[in-house]
Design a protein around this motif. Structure first.
Motif, PDB file in Angstrom:
ATOM      1  N   GLY A   1      30.861-113.888  58.202  1.00 53.95           N
ATOM      2  CA  GLY A   1      31.975-114.762  58.578  1.00 53.95           C
ATOM      3  C   GLY A   1      31.908-116.199  58.406  1.00 53.95           C
ATOM      4  N   ILE A   2      30.611-116.743  57.565  1.00 55.14           N
ATOM      5  CA  ILE A   2      30.669-118.100  57.686  1.00 55.14           C
ATOM      6  C   ILE A   2      30.740-118.436  56.003  1.00 55.14           C
ATOM      7  CG2 ILE A   2      28.603-119.683  57.941  1.00 55.14           C
ATOM      8  CD1 ILE A   2      29.266-118.552  60.360  1.00 55.14           C
ATOM      9  N   THR A   3      31.408-119.655  56.124  1.00 59.66           N
ATOM     10  CA  THR A   3      31.895-120.330  54.720  1.00 59.66           C
ATOM     11  C   THR A   3      30.529-121.265  54.186  1.00 59.66           C
ATOM     12  OG1 THR A   3      33.978-120.400  55.129  1.00 59.66           O
ATOM     13  CG2 THR A   3      33.145-121.695  53.432  1.00 59.66           C
ATOM     14  N   PRO A   4      29.798-120.637  53.236  1.00 61.18           N
ATOM     15  CA  PRO A   4      28.550-121.404  53.048  1.00 61.18           C
ATOM     16  C   PRO A   4      28.726-122.577  52.121  1.00 61.18           C
ATOM     17  CG  PRO A   4      29.032-119.488  51.382  1.00 61.18           C
ATOM     18  CD  PRO A   4      30.019-119.342  52.425  1.00 61.18           C
ATOM     19  N   ILE A   5      28.114-123.627  52.372  1.00 60.01           N
ATOM     20  CA  ILE A   5      28.117-124.795  51.665  1.00 60.01           C
ATOM     21  C   ILE A   5      26.910-124.716  50.931  1.00 60.01           C
ATOM     22  CG2 ILE A   5      27.982-127.399  51.579  1.00 60.01           C
ATOM     23  CD1 ILE A   5      29.690-127.226  54.089  1.00 60.01           C
ATOM     24  N   VAL A   6      26.561-124.401  49.574  1.00 59.66           N
ATOM     25  CA  VAL A   6      25.348-124.176  48.668  1.00 59.66           C
ATOM     26  C   VAL A   6      24.848-125.532  48.132  1.00 59.66           C
ATOM     27  CG1 VAL A   6      24.442-122.701  46.938  1.00 59.66           C
ATOM     28  CG2 VAL A   6      26.328-121.698  48.615  1.00 59.66           C
ATOM     29  N   TYR A   7      23.747-125.505  48.243  1.00 57.87           N
ATOM     30  CA  TYR A   7      22.896-126.654  47.776  1.00 57.87           C
ATOM     31  C   TYR A   7      21.482-126.353  47.238  1.00 57.87           C
ATOM     32  CZ  TYR A   7      19.876-127.043  51.981  1.00 57.87           C
ATOM     33  OH  TYR A   7      19.243-126.702  52.806  1.00 57.87           O
ATOM     34  N   ASN A   8      20.945-126.800  46.217  1.00 59.90           N
ATOM     35  CA  ASN A   8      19.869-126.340  45.574  1.00 59.90           C
ATOM     36  C   ASN A   8      18.713-126.911  46.487  1.00 59.90           C
ATOM     37  OD1 ASN A   8      17.358-126.284  43.802  1.00 59.90           O
ATOM     38  ND2 ASN A   8      18.534-126.809  41.979  1.00 59.90           N
ATOM     39  N   LYS A   9      17.943-126.016  46.813  1.00 60.30           N
ATOM     40  CA  LYS A   9      16.649-126.291  47.746  1.00 60.30           C
ATOM     41  C   LYS A   9      15.371-126.973  47.143  1.00 60.30           C
ATOM     42  CE  LYS A   9      14.584-121.776  48.126  1.00 60.30           C
ATOM     43  NZ  LYS A   9      14.087-120.590  48.934  1.00 60.30           N
ATOM     44  N   ILE A  10      15.342-127.121  45.951  1.00 61.29           N
ATOM     45  CA  ILE A  10      14.166-127.703  45.320  1.00 61.29           C
ATOM     46  C   ILE A  10      13.953-129.136  46.314  1.00 61.29           C
ATOM     47  CG2 ILE A  10      14.716-126.890  43.175  1.00 61.29           C
ATOM     48  CD1 ILE A  10      15.536-129.804  42.063  1.00 61.29           C
ATOM     49  N   ASP A  11      12.792-129.586  45.935  1.00 59.27           N
ATOM     50  CA  ASP A  11      12.058-130.795  46.598  1.00 59.27           C
ATOM     51  C   ASP A  11      12.274-130.684  48.015  1.00 59.27           C
ATOM     52  OD1 ASP A  11      11.380-131.997  43.758  1.00 59.27           O
ATOM     53  OD2 ASP A  11      13.418-132.872  43.593  1.00 59.27           O
ATOM     54  N   GLU A  12      11.880-129.759  48.629  1.00 57.72           N
ATOM     55  CA  GLU A  12      11.929-129.666  50.296  1.00 57.72           C
ATOM     56  C   GLU A  12      13.322-129.748  50.622  1.00 57.72           C
ATOM     57  OE1 GLU A  12       8.612-132.098  51.416  1.00 57.72           O
ATOM     58  OE2 GLU A  12       7.291-130.573  50.911  1.00 57.72           O
ATOM     59  N   HIS A  13      14.242-129.232  50.274  1.00 53.08           N
ATOM     60  CA  HIS A  13      15.806-129.388  50.591  1.00 53.08           C
ATOM     61  C   HIS A  13      16.123-130.854  50.515  1.00 53.08           C
ATOM     62  CE1 HIS A  13      15.861-125.441  52.272  1.00 53.08           C
ATOM     63  NE2 HIS A  13      14.541-125.457  52.006  1.00 53.08           N
TER      64      HIS A  13
END
Length: 395
Positions: free
Chosen positions: A293-305
């Motif tokens: 039930g959560i809308t994800p805001i996706v980002y690339n987690k490289i370089d320690e987020h």
């Protein structure tokens, strides 16, 4: 469906409705351990905290925990160290990321008598009390958490970094923990840095008991119902935004169960969001959050987020705030110089759409002057007039 505001190459776009809700005081950020990981802070996450506690109270477990924590490390049952049955069971639950269960087992094994002071909790306080500095994520969250001139943030972290960031930024704030936390309300008086899992002492402030073990979570979420009731009410008043969590975190399991349980009974829950760090091409993680039930805001987690910190800082830099006025005006002039039909211009349209919708008539008039300046494309004014007409503003 909400439009998306594009913040730059490599950064996640954000729902325009979320940005507008924040500007209207209808967003509640819930901050997890991931916010305290980037430099210069680098506090451990829950698993890292557990490992450091073992280093202090049971060093014989340090090597096995390091081994199973490696990507290419052994399974818990493949560890050859001479461990007791209790230690091996704790290692099993550590591998399953049930860190609250691990700490409960450790406390019972090491401390035994509940009437005596817990060496496990003393160790946790020692690990978390190291001298550290807030990072740009804390600063950005404090700025984003400004509501009617006061700071409003919820955190499951025990550290005092949000308070230190607020002091550095010279914004009004007060910290509360557990039983001191005010009930959620749409009132302008609902404010504070709210440590729902407890907090360490800060300067002259008293600390509180910390929610660490599965028994602690059960007591607060199920038996006493304190945090669950808080989240039930908050989810009907605010758009909740989770920052600094992974779907497998123990606190997330309790948080999401509390929020999702109300969804079946009430239709007035606001949309919930989570910033989700993923490997490129990983679609499973987003689906996992959506299924809860959560809308994800996706980002690339490289370089320690790094992208998480960058997008939060970029967002904080454009909210309606006196310290942002000069920078925002400069940014608007930069966008106005673009060709509206270019790739960069199409991205700029998303921000200008949001800016026009949030602005009052005098701000819209100033935006029109910027867009109609020398060497500006006349299509920008056409675009602005259409946005104002469609949103019903300026009439």
């Amino acid at each position: 469906m909400s439009s998306e505001v594009i913040f730059g190459h490599g950064l996640p776009s954000l729902p325009e409705d979320l940005l507008l809700a924040r500007d209207q005081g209808r967003v509640l950020f819930v901050v997890g351990a991931g916010a305290s990981y980037p430099k210069p802070t680098q506090l451990p996450d829950f698993g890292g905290l557990v490992a450091k506690i073992y280093d202090i109270v049971d060093p014989s477990m340090s090597s096995p925990i390091k081994a199973v924590s490696r990507k290419d490390g052994p399974k818990w049952y493949e560890v050859t160290d001479l461990l007791s049955h209790e230690q091996r069971t704790e290692l099993k639950f550590f591998c399953q990321r049930e860190f609250d269960v691990v700490l409960g087992m450790l406390e019972r094994r090491i401390d035994g008598d509940p009437s005596k002071e817990s060496t496990m909790r003393q160790a946790a306080t020692e690990v978390l009390s190291q001298t550290i500095e807030p990072n740009p994520v804390h600063d950005a969250l404090v700025r984003l958490g400004q509501r009617y001139g006061q700071t409003l943030l919820v955190t499951t972290n025990f550290d005092r970094l949000l308070s230190e960031a607020a002091s550095k930024l010279r914004v009004q704030h007060e910290a509360f923990a557990r039983g001191e936390i005010p009930n959620p309300s749409s009132s302008r008086d609902f404010a504070g840095i709210l440590h729902i899992h407890g907090k360490l002492g800060w300067r002259k402030e008293k600390g509180s008991a910390l929610i660490l073990t599965d028994q602690d979570f059960g007591d607060s979420y199920l038996r006493r119902n304190l945090i669950t009731s808080f989240l039930y009410d908050a989810a009907r008043i605010f758009h909740i935004v989770l920052v600094g969590y992974s779907a497998s975190d123990s606190p997330v399991r309790y948080l999401l169960n509390a929020i999702a349980a109300d969804e079946r009974h009430f239709v007035d829950l606001k949309r919930r969001y989570a910033f989700v760090g993923c490997e490129p091409g990983d679609e499973r993680m987003a689906v996992e959050w959506q299924s809860r039930g959560i809308t994800p805001i996706v980002y690339n987690k490289i370089d320690e987020h790094k992208a998480l910190g960058d997008v939060l800082v970029r967002w904080a830099d454009i909210i309606p705030d006196r310290r942002n006025e000069k920078g925002t005006k400069s940014y608007l002039k930069k966008l106005a110089a673009l060709d509206p039909d270019s790739t960069e211009g199409l991205a700029a349209q998303s921000f200008l759409r949001y800016y026009a919708r949030r602005s009052n008539p005098s701000e819209q008039a100033e935006l029109a002057r910027i867009l109609s300046g020398a060497s500006r494309s006349p299509r920008w004014l056409t675009f602005l007039n259409r946005i104002i007409r469609d949103s019903g503003k300026g009439r």
